[in-house]
Design an enzyme around this catalytic site. Sequence first.
Site, PDB file in Angstrom:
ATOM      1  N   LYS A  95     -16.565   3.317   9.396  1.00 60.95           N
ATOM      2  CA  LYS A  95     -18.124   2.831   9.010  1.00 60.95           C
ATOM      3  C   LYS A  95     -18.863   4.057   9.026  1.00 60.95           C
ATOM      4  CE  LYS A  95     -17.886  -1.924   8.516  1.00 60.95           C
ATOM      5  NZ  LYS A  95     -16.351  -1.972   8.175  1.00 60.95           N
ATOM      6  N   ASP A 129     -15.532   3.633   4.845  1.00 59.81           N
ATOM      7  CA  ASP A 129     -15.726   2.093   4.521  1.00 59.81           C
ATOM      8  C   ASP A 129     -16.976   2.188   3.528  1.00 59.81           C
ATOM      9  OD1 ASP A 129     -13.351   1.623   5.641  1.00 59.81           O
ATOM     10  OD2 ASP A 129     -14.464   0.547   7.264  1.00 59.81           O
ATOM     11  N   MET A 130     -17.109   0.966   2.972  1.00 60.03           N
ATOM     12  CA  MET A 130     -18.238   0.842   2.209  1.00 60.03           C
ATOM     13  C   MET A 130     -19.122  -0.515   2.687  1.00 60.03           C
ATOM     14  SD  MET A 130     -20.551   1.863   0.024  1.00 60.03           S
ATOM     15  CE  MET A 130     -19.679   2.967  -1.112  1.00 60.03           C
ATOM     16  N   ARG A 179     -10.434   3.290  -2.756  1.00 55.57           N
ATOM     17  CA  ARG A 179      -9.991   2.141  -2.430  1.00 55.57           C
ATOM     18  C   ARG A 179     -10.880   1.114  -3.109  1.00 55.57           C
ATOM     19  NH1 ARG A 179     -11.658   0.684   3.193  1.00 55.57           N
ATOM     20  NH2 ARG A 179      -9.763   2.042   3.735  1.00 55.57           N
ATOM     21  N   LYS A 182     -13.227  -6.159  -3.378  1.00 50.52           N
ATOM     22  CA  LYS A 182     -14.054  -7.130  -4.200  1.00 50.52           C
ATOM     23  C   LYS A 182     -15.528  -6.779  -3.436  1.00 50.52           C
ATOM     24  CE  LYS A 182     -10.460 -10.245  -5.704  1.00 50.52           C
ATOM     25  NZ  LYS A 182     -10.258 -11.885  -5.680  1.00 50.52           N
ATOM     26  N   ALA A 184     -17.724  -7.549   0.716  1.00 46.77           N
ATOM     27  CA  ALA A 184     -17.578  -8.546   1.746  1.00 46.77           C
ATOM     28  C   ALA A 184     -18.882  -9.198   2.173  1.00 46.77           C
ATOM     29  CB  ALA A 184     -16.755  -8.068   2.976  1.00 46.77           C
ATOM     30  N   HIS A 227      -6.071  -8.918  -1.358  1.00 38.82           N
ATOM     31  CA  HIS A 227      -4.914  -9.742  -1.016  1.00 38.82           C
ATOM     32  C   HIS A 227      -4.684 -10.449  -2.171  1.00 38.82           C
ATOM     33  CE1 HIS A 227      -7.118  -9.295   2.564  1.00 38.82           C
ATOM     34  NE2 HIS A 227      -6.237  -8.816   3.126  1.00 38.82           N
ATOM     35  N   ARG A 288     -17.182 -11.993   8.799  1.00 41.65           N
ATOM     36  CA  ARG A 288     -16.889 -11.882   7.091  1.00 41.65           C
ATOM     37  C   ARG A 288     -15.516 -12.134   6.787  1.00 41.65           C
ATOM     38  NH1 ARG A 288     -19.995  -6.876   8.466  1.00 41.65           N
ATOM     39  NH2 ARG A 288     -18.053  -5.884   8.666  1.00 41.65           N
ATOM     40  N   ARG A 289     -14.476 -12.070   7.555  1.00 36.69           N
ATOM     41  CA  ARG A 289     -13.247 -12.730   7.486  1.00 36.69           C
ATOM     42  C   ARG A 289     -13.087 -14.223   7.253  1.00 36.69           C
ATOM     43  NH1 ARG A 289     -13.064  -7.916   7.728  1.00 36.69           N
ATOM     44  NH2 ARG A 289     -13.587  -8.313   5.413  1.00 36.69           N
TER      45      ARG A 289
HETATM   46  C1  LIG Z   1      -7.756  -2.498   3.075  1.00 43.61           C
HETATM   47  C2  LIG Z   1      -9.081  -3.264   3.158  1.00 43.61           C
HETATM   48  C3  LIG Z   1     -10.345  -2.633   3.487  1.00 43.61           C
HETATM   49  C4  LIG Z   1     -11.539  -3.364   3.023  1.00 43.61           C
HETATM   50  N1  LIG Z   1     -12.668  -2.631   3.439  1.00 43.61           N
HETATM   51  C5  LIG Z   1     -13.741  -3.149   2.939  1.00 43.61           C
HETATM   52  C6  LIG Z   1     -15.060  -2.231   2.995  1.00 43.61           C
HETATM   53  O1  LIG Z   1     -15.157  -0.979   3.340  1.00 43.61           O
HETATM   54  N2  LIG Z   1     -16.277  -2.882   2.458  1.00 43.61           N
HETATM   55  C7  LIG Z   1     -16.348  -4.157   2.075  1.00 43.61           C
HETATM   56  O2  LIG Z   1     -17.176  -4.667   1.579  1.00 43.61           O
HETATM   57  N3  LIG Z   1     -15.247  -4.918   2.125  1.00 43.61           N
HETATM   58  C8  LIG Z   1     -13.912  -4.270   2.489  1.00 43.61           C
HETATM   59  N4  LIG Z   1     -12.783  -5.365   2.511  1.00 43.61           N
HETATM   60  C9  LIG Z   1     -13.038  -6.617   2.209  1.00 43.61           C
HETATM   61  C10 LIG Z   1     -13.137  -7.037   0.967  1.00 43.61           C
HETATM   62  O3  LIG Z   1     -14.178  -6.488   0.203  1.00 43.61           O
HETATM   63  C11 LIG Z   1     -12.562  -8.593   0.730  1.00 43.61           C
HETATM   64  O4  LIG Z   1     -13.868  -9.088   1.233  1.00 43.61           O
HETATM   65  C12 LIG Z   1     -11.520  -9.058   1.080  1.00 43.61           C
HETATM   66  O5  LIG Z   1     -10.472  -8.287   1.051  1.00 43.61           O
HETATM   67  C13 LIG Z   1     -11.257 -10.468   0.483  1.00 43.61           C
HETATM   68  O6  LIG Z   1     -10.978 -10.413  -0.778  1.00 43.61           O
HETATM   69  P1  LIG Z   1      -9.602 -10.476  -1.555  1.00 43.61           P
HETATM   70  O7  LIG Z   1      -9.688  -9.232  -2.368  1.00 43.61           O
HETATM   71  O8  LIG Z   1      -8.467 -10.426  -0.649  1.00 43.61           O
HETATM   72  O9  LIG Z   1      -9.744 -11.411  -2.472  1.00 43.61           O
HETATM   73  P2  LIG Z   1     -10.062 -12.976  -2.476  1.00 43.61           P
HETATM   74  O10 LIG Z   1     -10.092 -13.642  -3.720  1.00 43.61           O
HETATM   75  O11 LIG Z   1     -11.020 -13.408  -1.359  1.00 43.61           O
HETATM   76  O12 LIG Z   1      -8.639 -13.452  -1.755  1.00 43.61           O
HETATM   77  C14 LIG Z   1      -7.351 -13.674  -2.629  1.00 43.61           C
HETATM   78  C15 LIG Z   1      -6.323 -14.399  -1.743  1.00 43.61           C
HETATM   79  O13 LIG Z   1      -5.940 -13.602  -0.586  1.00 43.61           O
HETATM   80  C16 LIG Z   1      -6.218 -14.493   0.584  1.00 43.61           C
HETATM   81  N5  LIG Z   1      -7.108 -14.029   1.444  1.00 43.61           N
HETATM   82  C17 LIG Z   1      -8.122 -13.094   1.136  1.00 43.61           C
HETATM   83  N6  LIG Z   1      -8.940 -13.054   2.255  1.00 43.61           N
HETATM   84  C18 LIG Z   1      -8.407 -13.971   3.299  1.00 43.61           C
HETATM   85  C19 LIG Z   1      -8.666 -14.118   4.525  1.00 43.61           C
HETATM   86  N7  LIG Z   1      -9.891 -13.475   5.225  1.00 43.61           N
HETATM   87  N8  LIG Z   1      -8.089 -14.702   5.446  1.00 43.61           N
HETATM   88  C20 LIG Z   1      -6.711 -15.403   4.881  1.00 43.61           C
HETATM   89  N9  LIG Z   1      -6.460 -15.285   3.480  1.00 43.61           N
HETATM   90  C21 LIG Z   1      -7.264 -14.572   2.669  1.00 43.61           C
HETATM   91  C22 LIG Z   1      -6.346 -15.887  -0.050  1.00 43.61           C
HETATM   92  O14 LIG Z   1      -5.135 -16.334  -0.098  1.00 43.61           O
HETATM   93  C23 LIG Z   1      -6.913 -15.638  -1.193  1.00 43.61           C
HETATM   94  O15 LIG Z   1      -6.922 -16.819  -2.139  1.00 43.61           O
HETATM   95  C24 LIG Z   1     -11.601  -4.587   2.600  1.00 43.61           C
HETATM   96  C25 LIG Z   1     -10.364  -5.475   2.276  1.00 43.61           C
HETATM   97  C26 LIG Z   1      -9.245  -4.838   2.700  1.00 43.61           C
HETATM   98  C27 LIG Z   1      -7.861  -5.438   2.444  1.00 43.61           C
END
Ligand SMILES: Cc1cc2nc3c(=O)[nH]c(=O)nc-3n(C[C@H](O)[C@H](O)[C@H](O)COP(=O)(O)OP(=O)(O)OC[C@H]3O[C@@H](n4cnc5c(N)ncnc54)[C@H](O)[C@@H]3O)c2cc1C
Length: 306
Positions: A95, A129-130, A179, A182, A184, A227, A288-289
Amino acid sequence: MRRLLLWMAGNSWLRNRIPRLWFTRRAVRRFMPGEDVEAALEAGVGFQVEGLGTLYTRLGENLTRIEDADQVAAHYRTVLDQIRGRHLDGEISVKLTQLGFDLDVDRTFRHASSLAAQAAESGKSFWIDMEGSAYTEATIAFYERMKAAHPNTAICLQAYLRRTAADIQRLLPLGPEIRLVKGAYAEPENTAYQARHDVDANYLALTVAMLDAKKAGRTVRVALGTHDVRLIEQVAEHAAALGLPRTSFEIQMLYGIRMDQQRRLNAEGYLVRDLIAYGEAWYPWYMRRLAERPANVLFALRQIVG
Ligand SMILES: Cc1cc2nc3c(=O)[nH]c(=O)nc-3n(C[C@H](O)[C@H](O)[C@H](O)COP(=O)(O)OP(=O)(O)OC[C@H]3O[C@@H](n4cnc5c(N)ncnc54)[C@H](O)[C@@H]3O)c2cc1C
């Protein structure tokens, strides 16, 4: 619930108190193998045996003392040494506010440059990161500056932001490494799509735009930071329809989340990279997780009572 948890993530009173509670330390282990880098690298060695690549990020953001940025940069230099020494298929993801972006942009640039240069020596990328939308324009401008000096610099963009389609078009001529996540953070309606359906639709459209550019001969490294397996499958179908191989994009997921899918996708020939976070400053990141999936709150509560 999401808004409440994101508010808690940004609250400094809670940030100073919650991590001191032993049961929260136990709950957080679901998302990180340990607080020190050694635990993260050990986990990375295990993933490498299985064929998964890794990303490493030391938790921490919005530094308030610039000397701390020097220490963070020094830390990441040792991590890059370790990645090289252990022959890991690993990269670092940082970050900008952890490198002092709020305090001294030129110093942040010097630190980021030294890390990108070191990563390049072993053929790796340096990921930015963003953060929240207050940083988007400055981070993208910083990326453009970095990319000119260090072509191995990579950036995260957020599909919930309305501006991201234009940002991708802006960056495509640079041969970017992107990358797509969605997003966070809690963002206002005029800045970000609010409905899950809209965010997902934009995510797919943005990925399709990047793959189409790739098919048309542009250089672009596409990483799906999600995910959402349904979305990944839609992207995979589009890539296949274009005649692109499974390795034309990469999938990046977080440690501890959907590990079964990470392994399945890897076994099916997709490039999968697991992002391993570590460090003591895990509170905002952990919140955030939790915000991403309310079921995680129940999991955390079970750790407290169990
Ligand atoms: C490698 C990586 C780098 C990232 N870097 C950044 C960044 O720099 N800036 C930023 O703003 N965000 C970042 N994120 C976070 C991202 O923005 C999302 O908040 C996060 O990935 C959850 O969204 P999703 O795309 O998995 O979809 P979602 O629609 O939220 O989830 C899809 C499915 O995945 C599973 N899932 C998702 N999140 C969780 C969780 N926390 N615990 C358990 N199961 C879960 C669930 O089964 C869910 O139904 C990053 C994520 C990843 C994977």
